[in-house]
Design a protein around this motif. Structure first.
Motif, PDB file in Angstrom:
ATOM      1  N   TYR A 113       0.736  -1.205   0.030  1.00  0.00           N
ATOM      2  CA  TYR A 113       0.256   0.132  -0.138  1.00  0.00           C
ATOM      3  C   TYR A 113       0.870   1.261   0.006  1.00  0.00           C
ATOM      4  O   TYR A 113       0.462   2.113  -0.582  1.00  0.00           O
ATOM      5  CB  TYR A 113      -1.113  -0.087   1.442  1.00  0.00           C
ATOM      6  N   ALA A 114       2.021   1.399   0.653  1.00  0.00           N
ATOM      7  CA  ALA A 114       2.774   2.326   0.804  1.00  0.00           C
ATOM      8  C   ALA A 114       3.599   2.635  -0.527  1.00  0.00           C
ATOM      9  O   ALA A 114       3.740   3.864  -0.770  1.00  0.00           O
ATOM     10  CB  ALA A 114       3.772   2.206   1.766  1.00  0.00           C
ATOM     11  N   GLY A 117      -0.476   2.410  -3.183  1.00  0.00           N
ATOM     12  CA  GLY A 117      -1.923   2.829  -2.714  1.00  0.00           C
ATOM     13  C   GLY A 117      -2.896   1.710  -2.938  1.00  0.00           C
ATOM     14  O   GLY A 117      -2.642   0.556  -2.690  1.00  0.00           O
ATOM     15  N   LEU A 118      -3.989   2.031  -3.238  1.00  0.00           N
ATOM     16  CA  LEU A 118      -5.055   1.149  -3.393  1.00  0.00           C
ATOM     17  C   LEU A 118      -4.862   0.163  -4.394  1.00  0.00           C
ATOM     18  O   LEU A 118      -5.617  -0.973  -4.199  1.00  0.00           O
ATOM     19  CB  LEU A 118      -6.487   1.841  -3.664  1.00  0.00           C
TER      20      LEU A 118
END
Length: 444
Positions: A113-114, A117-118
């Motif tokens: 995620y870092a 993202g999504l």
């Protein structure tokens, strides 16, 4: 004597070959599937579903992905049940193993995620769906490799080896995470967690080779040669065995739902009350390793005293263990924690899952057996096992107590006991109830 001995002697090497193939193949396939369950409790909540508040919120999101994988399993059961009933058990099992292995290895390559993202959780869920589809077709075929090539008097014990593959798969996945967690935490979060997933691509080659070399199931070959098959196998299974499918689904509720409470949610609960995560993973691994032996024992016992009685004893035991299990985790003493897992998983759950392959086999006729077993097994897995860790985590989050979770387990046990009562004394297809199996041909 020779008249009765020669057939069994001629079949023994072949039966053992199917036992080994089912055991190894199941162990590799369920290693892949259980990796997500372990990673959900250990690392996915932090890397793919971050939450700024309570860590349980991120874990709940990861378990939601876990549930999505279960939701895909009925689709896999329909697809591969049809392939297995129409084209062959062997072809179906090679396909399920290939899809599972590739999906699992790709999970080990995903960005977090870092990083993206999504997109990270979206890709993870897609791969989890593919895992679920593969798992949906795996269980029934792995069981039938053995049960359709063994005689009725030994079917319980021999087919329990297929469940032994599940326990070994869980042990391998738990130990893999236990070992990589020994790394410094920054290294574990950066790349160490990926190693168990990437190893899957090597295991895929081994498992696919073993399954590709197998001959086809004896019963399937006989049915294909003697009966024309026109309909979709799933439709035929639903038409011919609606009652048996419902009963088998009910039998799964406590076995599947309870097992994921005791195996996956228990790690979350233990961490929540301050138990060392390494101890919890070790307790799971020890209990599942012991379960390999208990599955075989309870399968053997079901050959002696009947499937229903052994299954019911396991369900009752799980209900009685619902409150003490969490109290033993609360004790935070290694011996007591490990003992709790041994009783809950090895004995209570073991009595049900060790008996289940032969129990289910004997409910369905051979021409739709793969589909009938897969439908019942996988649809029940959605609402029993798939949502169990999510519901349990939500109960813990709202009540900050294990008591509601214990009540939830008891509710699942009651549903399964009703299904045991509804199953009746006589099985539909296959061996008769133990009380009827008295002829020399069945016990020789």
């Amino acid at each position: 004597m020779s008249h009765h001995q020669l057939p069994s002697q001629g079949l023994r090497p072949r039966v053992h070959r199917f036992v080994v193939a089912s055991l190894v193949g199941n162990a590799l396939e369920w290693y892949d599937f259980f990796l997500y369950a372990t990673a959900s409790a250990v690392v996915f909540g932090r890397l793919f579903f971050p939450a700024d508040t309570d860590p349980l919120v991120g874990t709940m999101a990861a378990f939601a992905g876990f549930a999505v994988g279960f939701a895909a399993r009925p689709l896999g059961g329909l697809i591969f049940g049809h392939i297995g009933d129409r084209l062959g058990r062997k072809r179906s099992l090679v396909l399920t193993l290939s899809i599972m292995g590739i999906s699992t290895a790709l999970m080990g390559l995903l960005p977090t995620y870092a990083q993206v993202g999504l997109l990270a959780p979206a890709l993870l869920i897609i791969l989890r769906v593919l895992q679920g589809i593969a798992a949906g077709g795996e269980w029934g075929g792995g069981v039938l490799l053995i049960s359709e090539n063994s005689n009725s008097s030994r079917r319980g014990m021999l087919s329990a080896f297929s469940q032994g593959g599940i326990s070994l798969g869980f042990v391998l996945s738990s130990l893999a995470f236990f070992l990589v967690q020994l790394m410094p935490e920054p290294d574990f979060l950066a790349w160490g967690w990926r190693v168990p997933f990437l190893v899957s691509i090597l295991l895929l080659g081994v498992g696919a080779y073993i399954r590709f070399k197998l001959p086809e199931s004896k019963e399937f070959t006989e049915v294909r040669e003697s009966k024309p098959q026109h309909r979709l196998a799933a439709i035929e299974a639903l038409r011919a065995h609606p009652r048996e499918i419902l009963i088998a689904m009910g039998l799964r509720v406590a076995e599947n739902g309870g097992s994921y409470i005791f195996l996956s949610f228990s790690i979350v609960y233990g961490v929540h009350v301050g138990v060392d995560k390494g101890l919890l993973l070790l307790a799971v691994a020890v209990s599942m390793l012991a379960s390999f032996g208990t599955y075989i024992f309870f399968g053997y016992l079901s050959d002696l005293i009947g499937r229903r009685l052994v299954y019911a004893l396991g369900a009752v035991g799980m209900g009685l263990m619902a409150f003490p299990f969490f109290a033993m985790i609360d004790a935070n003493t290694p011996a007591i924690v490990i003992l709790g897992f041994l009783i809950a998983n090895g004995i209570c759950h073991g009595a049900m899952i060790g008996t289940q392959p032969a129990f289910f086999h004997e409910m369905f006729s051979a021409e739709v057996r793969y589909s009938g077993m897969a439908i019942a097994h996988e649809v029940a897995a959605v609402f029993a096992g798939g949502f169990a860790p999510l519901i349990a985590t939500a109960l813990l989050l709202n009540f900050n107590s294990s008591a509601p979770v214990s009540i939830y387990v008891i509710g699942m046990v009651l549903i399964t006991l009703i299904a045991v009562l509804a199953s009746g004394r006589k099985q539909v297809h296959g061996s008769r109830d133990h009380s009827e199996r008295t002829t020399p041909e069945r016990v020789s």
